[in-house]
Design a protein around this motif. Structure first.
Motif, PDB file in Angstrom:
ATOM      1  N   MET A   1       0.838  -1.173   0.000  1.00 44.13           N
ATOM      2  CA  MET A   1       0.000   0.000   0.000  1.00 44.13           C
ATOM      3  C   MET A   1       0.887   1.242   0.000  1.00 44.13           C
ATOM      4  SD  MET A   1      -2.980  -0.876   2.701  1.00 44.13           S
ATOM      5  CE  MET A   1      -2.551  -2.424   3.451  1.00 44.13           C
ATOM      6  N   LYS A   2       0.467   2.211  -0.796  1.00 43.73           N
ATOM      7  CA  LYS A   2       1.226   3.452  -0.874  1.00 43.73           C
ATOM      8  C   LYS A   2       0.280   4.630  -0.671  1.00 43.73           C
ATOM      9  CE  LYS A   2       4.483   6.187  -3.330  1.00 43.73           C
ATOM     10  NZ  LYS A   2       5.379   6.361  -4.430  1.00 43.73           N
ATOM     11  N   ILE A   3       0.702   5.542   0.175  1.00 51.42           N
ATOM     12  CA  ILE A   3      -0.008   6.788   0.389  1.00 51.42           C
ATOM     13  C   ILE A   3       0.931   7.910  -0.061  1.00 51.42           C
ATOM     14  CG2 ILE A   3      -0.991   8.391   2.091  1.00 51.42           C
ATOM     15  CD1 ILE A   3      -2.707   5.922   1.900  1.00 51.42           C
ATOM     16  N   THR A   4       0.422   8.768  -0.920  1.00 50.00           N
ATOM     17  CA  THR A   4       1.168   9.935  -1.362  1.00 50.00           C
ATOM     18  C   THR A   4       0.391  11.168  -0.932  1.00 50.00           C
ATOM     19  OG1 THR A   4       1.988   8.743  -3.298  1.00 50.00           O
ATOM     20  CG2 THR A   4       2.147  11.147  -3.360  1.00 50.00           C
ATOM     21  N   ILE A   5       1.099  12.131  -0.401  1.00 47.51           N
ATOM     22  CA  ILE A   5       0.494  13.416  -0.101  1.00 47.51           C
ATOM     23  C   ILE A   5       1.217  14.449  -0.948  1.00 47.51           C
ATOM     24  CG2 ILE A   5       0.124  15.203   1.652  1.00 47.51           C
ATOM     25  CD1 ILE A   5      -0.108  12.926   3.705  1.00 47.51           C
ATOM     26  N   ILE A   6       0.449  15.134  -1.772  1.00 50.10           N
ATOM     27  CA  ILE A   6       0.991  16.226  -2.573  1.00 50.10           C
ATOM     28  C   ILE A   6       0.462  17.510  -1.944  1.00 50.10           C
ATOM     29  CG2 ILE A   6       1.145  17.323  -4.834  1.00 50.10           C
ATOM     30  CD1 ILE A   6       0.565  14.562  -6.085  1.00 50.10           C
ATOM     31  N   ALA A   7       1.371  18.364  -1.535  1.00 53.96           N
ATOM     32  CA  ALA A   7       0.989  19.589  -0.835  1.00 53.96           C
ATOM     33  C   ALA A   7       1.643  20.799  -1.479  1.00 53.96           C
ATOM     34  CB  ALA A   7       1.395  19.491   0.634  1.00 53.96           C
TER      35      ALA A   7
ATOM     36  N   ASP B   1     -15.335  22.131   9.534  1.00 53.83           N
ATOM     37  CA  ASP B   1     -15.951  23.408   9.180  1.00 53.83           C
ATOM     38  C   ASP B   1     -15.026  24.564   9.555  1.00 53.83           C
ATOM     39  OD1 ASP B   1     -18.312  22.451   8.068  1.00 53.83           O
ATOM     40  OD2 ASP B   1     -19.320  22.359  10.008  1.00 53.83           O
ATOM     41  N   MET B   2     -14.084  24.285  10.434  1.00 50.34           N
ATOM     42  CA  MET B   2     -13.128  25.322  10.833  1.00 50.34           C
ATOM     43  C   MET B   2     -12.091  25.517   9.728  1.00 50.34           C
ATOM     44  SD  MET B   2     -12.487  24.518  14.850  1.00 50.34           S
ATOM     45  CE  MET B   2     -12.449  22.736  14.758  1.00 50.34           C
ATOM     46  N   THR B   3     -11.444  26.659   9.743  1.00 50.04           N
ATOM     47  CA  THR B   3     -10.387  26.960   8.783  1.00 50.04           C
ATOM     48  C   THR B   3      -9.036  26.702   9.434  1.00 50.04           C
ATOM     49  OG1 THR B   3     -11.768  28.658   7.778  1.00 50.04           O
ATOM     50  CG2 THR B   3      -9.407  28.760   7.310  1.00 50.04           C
ATOM     51  N   PHE B   4      -8.183  25.942   8.739  1.00 52.08           N
ATOM     52  CA  PHE B   4      -6.827  25.663   9.204  1.00 52.08           C
ATOM     53  C   PHE B   4      -5.838  26.175   8.170  1.00 52.08           C
ATOM     54  CE2 PHE B   4      -9.253  21.880  10.751  1.00 52.08           C
ATOM     55  CZ  PHE B   4      -9.163  22.147  12.116  1.00 52.08           C
ATOM     56  N   PRO B   5      -4.663  26.612   8.612  1.00 50.51           N
ATOM     57  CA  PRO B   5      -3.621  26.913   7.632  1.00 50.51           C
ATOM     58  C   PRO B   5      -3.306  25.634   6.849  1.00 50.51           C
ATOM     59  CG  PRO B   5      -2.952  27.604   9.851  1.00 50.51           C
ATOM     60  CD  PRO B   5      -4.211  26.814   9.994  1.00 50.51           C
ATOM     61  N   HIS B   6      -3.063  25.759   5.555  1.00 42.71           N
ATOM     62  CA  HIS B   6      -2.853  24.556   4.744  1.00 42.71           C
ATOM     63  C   HIS B   6      -1.650  23.757   5.220  1.00 42.71           C
ATOM     64  CE1 HIS B   6      -0.559  27.624   2.568  1.00 42.71           C
ATOM     65  NE2 HIS B   6       0.186  26.658   2.091  1.00 42.71           N
ATOM     66  N   GLN B   7      -0.683  24.407   5.864  1.00 44.66           N
ATOM     67  CA  GLN B   7       0.461  23.650   6.379  1.00 44.66           C
ATOM     68  C   GLN B   7       0.068  22.802   7.591  1.00 44.66           C
ATOM     69  OE1 GLN B   7       3.545  26.586   6.919  1.00 44.66           O
ATOM     70  NE2 GLN B   7       4.144  26.432   4.778  1.00 44.66           N
ATOM     71  N   LEU B   8      -0.813  23.314   8.432  1.00 42.40           N
ATOM     72  CA  LEU B   8      -1.300  22.540   9.571  1.00 42.40           C
ATOM     73  C   LEU B   8      -2.191  21.389   9.096  1.00 42.40           C
ATOM     74  CD1 LEU B   8      -1.494  22.121  12.622  1.00 42.40           C
ATOM     75  CD2 LEU B   8      -3.341  23.824  12.659  1.00 42.40           C
TER      76      LEU B   8
END
Length: 159
Positions: free
Chosen positions: A1-7, A129-136
C-alpha cells in the motif's frame, strides 16, 4: 500500500516538521508514504477573483504533473464531505479493497484548489468546518491517515 500526499508550499515551522516526521515514522508500519511538495504562487491579499483562479490554475498544473496514473485521488476541499475517523478508515479501506493500492491526497495552497483538479478527484474530503492553515492541514491529515490504519487493522488507538 502506498499513500502519497501532494501539498502546495514548503513547511516552515519546526513544530510542524517534527509532528510530520513522527507520523511518517508511525505510518511506515502500515504503508509506503511519500510527501511531495510543489511550489506555491505568490498571492497578495488584494487579488481579483480572476487572479485567484490563475494562481490556483498554476498550482494545480504543478500538482497534476505529480499525480500517478491509477492512484485513487482524494483532495482536501472546504466544500468536501466531512467524515468521522471511522468513516475515513472505511473510505481508505474501500479503495484498497477495490484494487487501488495507491492513494494520493492533495492539499492545496492558501487559496484552495483549481476546479479542474477538484473535478478529477475520486473523493473530496473536508477536515472540518473550521479553517486551518494549509500547512497545519498536512499534520492533521497524517494523523487521521495513521488513525485510519490503526482502525483498519483493529489496533487500539486513543479516542
Amino acid at each position: 500500500m502506498k499513500i502519497t500526499i501532494i501539498a502546495v508550499g514548503k513547511l516552515k515551522e519546526k513544530y510542524l516538521r517534527d509532528g510530520i516526521n513522527e507520523y511518517t515514522k508511525r505510518l511506515s508500519k502500515f504503508c509506503n508514504l511519500e510527501i511531495i511538495e510543489v511550489s506555491d504562487e505568490q498571492a497578495p491579499d488584494n487579488l481579483s477573483s480572476l487572479q485567484e483562479e490563475q494562481v490556483k490554475k498554476r498550482e494545480g498544473e504543478r500538482i497534476i504533473k505529480r499525480l500517478k496514473e491509477g492512484a485513487a485521488l482524494i483532495v482536501l476541499d472546504v466544500c468536501g464531505k466531512k467524515l468521522s475517523s471511522e468513516e475515513l478508515a472505511r473510505k481508505i479501506d474501500s479503495f484498497f479493497i477495490s484494487g487501488k493500492s495507491n492513494i494520493t491526497f492533495v492539499i492545496g495552497g492558501s487559496l484552495g484548489l483549481d476546479k479542474d483538479l477538484l473535478n478529477m478527484a475520486d473523493f473530496r474530503l473536508s477536515l472540518s468546518d473550521m479553517t486551518f492553515p494549509h500547512q497545519l492541514a498536512r499534520l492533521i491529515l497524517l494523523e487521521q491517515v495513521y488513525r485510519s490504519f490503526k482502525i483498519i487493522n483493529g489496533e487500539p488507538y486513543h479516542k
